[in-house]
Each structure stands twice: as C-alpha cells, then as structure tokens.
Design an enzyme around this catalytic site. Structure first.
Site, PDB file in Angstrom:
ATOM      1  N   GLY A 101       0.816  -1.206   0.000  1.00 15.92           N
ATOM      2  CA  GLY A 101       0.000   0.000   0.000  1.00 15.92           C
ATOM      3  C   GLY A 101       0.841   1.244   0.000  1.00 15.92           C
TER       4      GLY A 101
ATOM      5  N   PRO B 198       2.436   4.938   1.056  1.00 17.48           N
ATOM      6  CA  PRO B 198       3.004   5.337   2.342  1.00 17.48           C
ATOM      7  C   PRO B 198       1.965   5.959   3.265  1.00 17.48           C
ATOM      8  CG  PRO B 198       4.167   6.402   0.512  1.00 17.48           C
ATOM      9  CD  PRO B 198       3.057   5.634  -0.080  1.00 17.48           C
TER      10      PRO B 198
ATOM     11  N   THR C 115       3.052  -0.227   8.981  1.00 17.39           N
ATOM     12  CA  THR C 115       3.871  -0.466  10.160  1.00 17.39           C
ATOM     13  C   THR C 115       2.983  -0.619  11.394  1.00 17.39           C
ATOM     14  OG1 THR C 115       5.527   0.950   9.142  1.00 17.39           O
ATOM     15  CG2 THR C 115       5.849   0.404  11.444  1.00 17.39           C
TER      16      THR C 115
ATOM     17  N   GLU D 120      -8.568  33.625  -9.974  1.00 22.19           N
ATOM     18  CA  GLU D 120      -9.232  32.607  -9.148  1.00 22.19           C
ATOM     19  C   GLU D 120     -10.736  32.603  -9.380  1.00 22.19           C
ATOM     20  OE1 GLU D 120      -7.522  30.378  -7.929  1.00 22.19           O
ATOM     21  OE2 GLU D 120      -5.590  31.383  -8.031  1.00 22.19           O
TER      22      GLU D 120
ATOM     23  N   HIS E 199     -11.418  30.489 -12.395  1.00 17.08           N
ATOM     24  CA  HIS E 199     -11.492  29.041 -12.138  1.00 17.08           C
ATOM     25  C   HIS E 199     -12.829  28.682 -11.507  1.00 17.08           C
ATOM     26  CE1 HIS E 199      -7.411  27.825 -13.033  1.00 17.08           C
ATOM     27  NE2 HIS E 199      -6.863  28.628 -12.139  1.00 17.08           N
TER      28      HIS E 199
ATOM     29  N   ASP F   3      -1.208  25.724 -14.070  1.00 17.11           N
ATOM     30  CA  ASP F   3      -2.498  25.324 -14.632  1.00 17.11           C
ATOM     31  C   ASP F   3      -2.297  24.702 -15.999  1.00 17.11           C
ATOM     32  OD1 ASP F   3      -3.747  26.437 -12.476  1.00 17.11           O
ATOM     33  OD2 ASP F   3      -4.249  28.327 -13.477  1.00 17.11           O
TER      34      ASP F   3
HETATM   35  P1  ADP Z   1       3.147   3.092   6.696  1.00 14.57           P
HETATM   36  O1  ADP Z   1       4.001   2.123   7.419  1.00 14.57           O
HETATM   37  O2  ADP Z   1       2.046   2.462   5.916  1.00 14.57           O
HETATM   38  O3  ADP Z   1       3.908   4.067   5.865  1.00 14.57           O
HETATM   39  P2  ADP Z   1       2.599   3.936   9.344  1.00 14.57           P
HETATM   40  O4  ADP Z   1       2.039   2.697   9.904  1.00 14.57           O
HETATM   41  O5  ADP Z   1       4.012   4.216   9.657  1.00 14.57           O
HETATM   42  O6  ADP Z   1       2.391   3.978   7.776  1.00 14.57           O
HETATM   43  O7  ADP Z   1       1.668   5.146   9.788  1.00 14.57           O
HETATM   44  C1  ADP Z   1       2.182   6.332  10.312  1.00 14.57           C
HETATM   45  C2  ADP Z   1       1.245   6.901  11.337  1.00 14.57           C
HETATM   46  O8  ADP Z   1       0.018   7.324  10.744  1.00 14.57           O
HETATM   47  C3  ADP Z   1       0.844   5.913  12.383  1.00 14.57           C
HETATM   48  O9  ADP Z   1       1.761   5.912  13.434  1.00 14.57           O
HETATM   49  C4  ADP Z   1      -0.525   6.403  12.824  1.00 14.57           C
HETATM   50  O10 ADP Z   1      -0.416   7.424  13.779  1.00 14.57           O
HETATM   51  C5  ADP Z   1      -1.077   7.009  11.560  1.00 14.57           C
HETATM   52  N1  ADP Z   1      -1.935   6.050  10.856  1.00 14.57           N
HETATM   53  C6  ADP Z   1      -1.713   5.563   9.621  1.00 14.57           C
HETATM   54  N2  ADP Z   1      -2.692   4.734   9.252  1.00 14.57           N
HETATM   55  C7  ADP Z   1      -3.549   4.653  10.275  1.00 14.57           C
HETATM   56  C8  ADP Z   1      -4.760   3.937  10.498  1.00 14.57           C
HETATM   57  N3  ADP Z   1      -5.284   3.131   9.576  1.00 14.57           N
HETATM   58  N4  ADP Z   1      -5.373   4.094  11.686  1.00 14.57           N
HETATM   59  C9  ADP Z   1      -4.866   4.913  12.613  1.00 14.57           C
HETATM   60  N5  ADP Z   1      -3.722   5.610  12.471  1.00 14.57           N
HETATM   61  C10 ADP Z   1      -3.069   5.499  11.318  1.00 14.57           C
HETATM   62 ZN    ZN Z   2      -4.847  28.948 -11.713  1.00 13.59          ZN
HETATM   63 MG    MG Z   3       6.053   2.327   7.610  1.00 17.63          MG
END
Ligand code: ADP
Ligand code: ZN
Ligand code: MG
Length: 622
Positions: free
Chosen positions: A196, A198, A203, A418, A421, A500
């Site tokens: 998925g 970032p 994590t 603006e 737009h 744009d």
């Molecule tokens: P990834 O590893 O997918 O890049 P992380 O798990 O490191 O993302 O997420 C970073 C932070 O964002 C987490 O510590 C949390 O605070 C928040 N977060 C991300 N996704 C969620 C989720 N589904 N529910 C709650 N908090 C989330």
């Molecule tokens: Zn513009």
């Molecule tokens: Mg991560």
C-alpha cells in the site's frame, strides 16, 4: 608525538631537595669535609642529583648516618676532588643512578601517556569510519534491528482498513493458538506482504498484530540491510533470524522490502551484488525454518511490482494484503482514533473533515489533527475549533498562510484568475464543486487558490473519470488564464498560469494516449507508469508508436486544449458583469466559500446553475 616529548620534559623528576637539617649538608660543606679528609664514602646519584655521603667516625653525628647533598647540573670540582681522595684518603666513591621511585613513576607516567594517545587515536579512527561506511566493523554486524517486547499497539488503534485487519486477524490466531492449525495438518504461512501507499498504516498494522498476539516485534528496514561492504547485509539477515528463533513466537517486520527484494539481475549498471546476496540470504533463511516455528515475517512495500518473483512464491510471502488509502468511512474512523486524546470543540464535525480530505492517508489525517492541536495551543484556545482544522488543512495541502496583500495589481490579477477558475467550475455540469476561493497568499509563491470538493468515488479510481468530466476539468483549469485574457487583453497575461497549463496539458495527453478518448482510438500509446525505475523495463520502454502517431497525438492534445480554452473564454464573456461582482467581493473579504459563491452565481444567472455550455463534440475530432 610532539606533545608527548614536551610532556615528558615536564614529568621528569625535579631535583629532590634534601630536607631536614639532620641529614643534609651543603655542597660547599662537602667540599670542605673532603679537604679535611673526613668523608668515608660518596655515592653520586645523577638521576636524583644528590650525593649520599657517609662521614668518618669522629665527624659523624649518628652512627651509619647518610647525608644527602644536593648537586649542581655538573660537578667537575667535586668529582675531581673525590677521585683524588680515592687514592690519597681511602675514600669510597661511586656513581650510581639508583633505581629510585621517582624515576619509576615518571616511566609509568610516560607509558600511561602513550597508552592514552594510542587509545585516543583509535577512537578518532573509529569515529571517522563508523559513519556511512562502518569500515571497521565488518566482522560481526552490530544488530541494527529493533526488538520491542511489547508494541502496545492494538487493532483498535488501527482504523479504516477493515479488510486488511480481518485478513490479519488470522495471523494473530496463528501466533496465539498454532495447535488449532497444526492439528489438522495445516501449514502456517511464513510471510505476509502488506502492500500500500506510504502512511496508510502498514507499520502500525504489523505492530498491532504483535500487540494483539502478545509476541515480540522485530523490525528492520530494507534499506538497512543493504550496506556498503559485501556480506554485511547477509550477515544482518542471519543475525536477525537467529535472534528471532530464540524469541519465537514472534513477528519479524521488514519495512520497505523493495530495497532488498528487487528483481535480481536487472537494473541499470548491472544490478547490485550486495543486494542480491542479501536477498539470497533472506530467501535461504525463509526456506530454512518451518512454518510451525512460530515466526511470521511481515514485510511492507508500496511497489510490489518490482519485487523479485522468488520472494512471492508459495512458502515465502505468499499472502498479500492490500492496505489502501482509506475511504470516507475509513477516514472518519481514523480521525476518531486520533481525536481520542485531543480536545475538540463541540462544533467540530469529524464527518465534515473526513468529507473534505479525500486522498489523505492515515498518517496525513493524524498529522492534520496534530497541526490543528498545535495551532490551538498557539492561539491559546481551550479546544480545537473548526477554524484550526481549516487552517491546518490549508497549511498541509497548500502552504503556510501569509499576511494578506495590500491592494495592488497582483491582488487584482489574482482575484480575477481565481474567480475565473471558480466560476467556470460552477457553471460546468461535470466539474467538481468549489470548496472555496481565496486570495490570501501562501508560502511557496502562491498568491491565491480555488479548492474543490472532489467526489469521493472519483478519487483514485480512474474508472469513474468520464470523458465529459475530464474535459470539464481541463476547462476549469484554463478558467484562470481565460479570465485574465478577457479582462486584461492578450498582452497583459502573465506567467502565473504556468502550473495550470502544465496540468491541463498532462490531462489532455492522458486522454489521448492512455484512456483512448480520441480519434486515435482505443490504443494504449504509453505506459501508465512512465517513470523509469531501476528494477525492470528500461529497455522495453522504447517508443511504442511511430513518428506519425506522435504527430497525431500532439494534434489531438492541442485540439482538446484549444476547445476547452474557447469554452472557458465563452463562459467568462457571457458572465462578465458577474465576474466583476465576484472579484469585488473577493477583494473585500479575501475568501469566499463554496456555498456563498454558488448562491451569488445562482442569483445572477436565475438558477440556471449548470449551464450546458458545450457538448464538446468537436473536442476530439482532429
Ligand atoms: P506506513 O508504514 O504504511 O507508511 P505507518 O504505519 O508508519 O504507515 O503510519 C504512520 C502513522 O500514521 C501511524 O503511526 C498512525 O499514527 C497514523 N496512521 C496511519 N494509518 C492509520 C490507520 N489506519 N489508523 C490509525 N492511524 C493510522
Ligand atoms: Zn490557476
Ligand atoms: Mg512504515
């Protein structure tokens, strides 16, 4: 070493002063006693610069007393006299640098100094190499993985990705009650791959699995595997697995596995030997332990397409779980999770926040609420109000709010741009509704902006991007420039619309080359992932079409953009008075929100809210 020599001079023993009148004698006195033949023996000690003198019985005060006489640097007189007396008066004369304490001490001090110097040098050497290279430590790898005995994260902390959670619930059961599976002969999976974008909580999810199952969590990032010296990456992998086996059942989490797990034998410059060795080691280790040892490897990546196929085959990362950007419901749940420990004013509607944040990841949402909380504290308020959330949102998506501009040409031109737009967007049937128009400048050279409320379903699903919608988007994108040209004339337009124009051109190009929405027919003329990444497909990215097709693509793109621009100009021309009125209002209050904007437009156009401006039939005919 120079400093050592200098210091040695300092630590040399100072001539010992003979102390106490009882057993000392002056130099001249000694010479006199020698002349009088009263001395029995003299022992010269050049290191301490003393002479130990024994007198003959009558002159001696106590029996066996040894007198100490401080000497000069050189003592030719004394030595000459003593030598003479050795023969004539039976004197015992001796030069003897005695093994004396202070000499030993000084030697020790010097040794200590050398030792310190060497130790210091070694430390400096160490320090300078323990940076990126770790030149001195290729032997045993210092474990760079982290182990958390308890992650403290539970499933309830992870919101909005219900499908992924459900799939992983099973992994928790594997860890907690392996018997249930082994009893019926089922092999417990070894690896789970979380895929998925970032910030979607990969994590977090892995930690939650460890937390729910109550097992230790080992984590290492893929980029840490790959080190400068051959073999270190592979030895890290061995280390990690050895440690994990000692602590089974447990979870090993490998973040950014694409850093090690890329397709082998590919890439520009003939690949990376070290990476391949690391990957091979990882594969070997994964094969080496049985699924039933209770170790489950969870890896995360946002590019499963570049992973080595060997990693994905059964027995390795055979389960793939998608962790996608959250939908509206998901965003609402994530916001609720992160609002738990924050004070929100009762007017705040998380529902509205979730609606306004399509395309935000969990991390973005967490960050949004945190920014809002920081703003609240800075403004010394009791609780977060919608205003702080609004400001935080703008700040994250557009940039830091700057002080409003003084009235002047820039402000005027921005307002017209603006409003252009926003008005075009409001008049077009398929365009996204306006969220707000503002001419408060932002950091990064943004003089003003119009934001939209994209339809939830359209975000990230290209399937719903209809041709009519795309054409309207292009028209809206050109609305700013069209207004400038209408109001100020062709000679006064400025470079402010660069962005744009670029976006519009890209979109038009995609319509022709990817979506098959032109006379050229339904041909995929370009790779959707046109970026080149090192893993694959450098060579097979040669042009997929002939020169002739290339010219036709350009013509089609041009036709689309030109037609949309004409439409935008027409809308502005037809509503010139309305444009001026909206600009006046915008200059006065600096921001107009979407509802107010629509109300004014509806009033002036007598409810013909969405004028069917153009059918765009000609747009795609070259
Ligand atoms: P990834 O590893 O997918 O890049 P992380 O798990 O490191 O993302 O997420 C970073 C932070 O964002 C987490 O510590 C949390 O605070 C928040 N977060 C991300 N996704 C969620 C989720 N589904 N529910 C709650 N908090 C989330
Ligand atoms: Zn513009
Ligand atoms: Mg991560």
């Amino acid at each position: 070493m120079a400093s050592w020599i200098v210091l040695q001079g300092v630590t040399l023993p100072v001539p010992a002063r003979a102390d106490g009148a009882g057993n000392s004698m002056s130099y001249s006195e000694l010479l006199k006693k020698l002349d009088d033949n009263q001395v029995e023996s003299i022992e010269l000690d050049p290191t301490r610069k003393v002479a130990r003198v024994k007198l003959k019985a009558p002159a001696q005060k106590k029996p066996g007393q040894v007198l100490e006489v401080p000497l000069l640097e050189e003592n030719p007189e004394l030595i000459a006299k003593a030598r003479e007396k050795v023969d004539s008066a039976n004197l015992r004369f001796d030069i003897q640098p005695t093994p004396d304490n202070s000499a030993a001490a000084s030697l020790l001090a010097n040794l200590l100094l050398i030792f310190l110097l060497i130790a210091g040098l070694l430390m400096i050497l160490r320090r300078s190499t323990s940076g990126p290279g770790q030149a001195m430590s290729f032997g045993k790898s210092r474990a760079r993985f982290q182990m958390e005995a308890k992650t403290g994260v539970m499933f309830e902390d992870v919101a909005g990705i219900e499908e992924a959670k459900e799939e992983l619930q099973e992994v928790v059961t594997f860890l907690k009650k392996p018997e249930r599976f082994t009893a019926v002969g089922a092999k417990i999976p070894k690896g789970v791959l979380l895929v998925g974008p970032p910030g979607t909580g990969k994590t977090l999810l892995a930690k939650a699995i460890a937390g729910e199952a109550g097992v230790p969590f080992f984590s290492i990032s893929g980029s840490e595997f790959v080190e400068m010296f051959v073999g270190v990456g592979a030895s890290r992998v061995r280390d990690l697995f050895r440690k994990a086996k000692e602590n089974a059942p447990c979870i090993i989490f490998i973040d950014e596995i694409d850093a090690v797990g890329r397709q082998r034998g590919a890439g520009i410059g003939g690949g990376n030997d070290e990476r391949e060795q690391t990957l091979n080691q990882l594969l070997t280790e994964m094969d080496g332990f049985e699924g039933n040892t209770g170790i489950i490897i969870i890896a995360a990546t946002n590019r499963p397409d570049v992973l080595d196929t060997a990693l994905l085959r059964p027995g390795r990362f055979d389960r793939q779980v998608m962790v996608d950007l959250p939908t509206f419901k998901g965003r609402l749940k994530i916001l609720e999770v992160h609002a738990r420990n924050k004070k929100l004013a009762s007017e705040v509607s998380l529902d509205a926040v979730a609606r306004r944040t399509p395309g935000f990841s969990g991390a973005d949402l967490a960050n949004l609420l945190n920014e809002a909380a920081i703003l609240t504290a800075r403004r010394r308020k009791e609780a977060i109000t919608p205003l702080e959330i609004d400001d935080a949102l703008d700040r994250l998506t557009i940039g830091l709010k700057l002080a409003p501009r003084m009235d002047g040409k820039v402000k005027w031109m921005t307002a017209y741009h603006e409003v252009g737009h926003a008005l075009v967007a409001t008049m077009l049937k398929h365009a996204d509704p306006v969220d707000k128009v503002t001419i408060i400048p932002r950091s990064g050279g943004i003089e003003g902006f119009t934001s939209f409320l994209p339809d939830e379903e359209r975000v990230d699903s290209e399937g719903l991007l209809s041709r009519a919608l795309l054409l309207d988007r292009i028209t809206v994108g050109l609305g700013g420039r069209a207004t400038e040209a209408e109001v100020y004339g062709q000679n006064e337009i400025d470079a402010g619309a660069t962005d744009d124009i670029k976006k519009v051109t890209d979109l038009a190009r995609k319509m022709v080359t990817l979506y098959g929405m032109s006379d050229l027919g339904t041909l995929a003329l370009e790779n959707p992932n046109s970026e080149i990444f090192l893993g694959r497909g450098w060579l097979d990215r040669a042009a997929e079409y002939s020169e002739e097709i290339a010219a036709r693509i350009d013509r089609q793109v041009r036709t689309i953009v030109v037609h949309c621009y004409e439409d935008a100009c027409r809308i502005i021309q037809d509503n010139r008075a309305l444009v001026d009125r909206l600009v006046e209002l915008l200059l006065e209050q600096e921001t107009i929100d979407g509802d107010e904007f629509r109300r004014i437009v509806a009033e002036s156009t007598q409810q013909k809210f969405h004028t069917e401006v153009s059918e765009h039939p000609s747009a795609v005919r070259a």
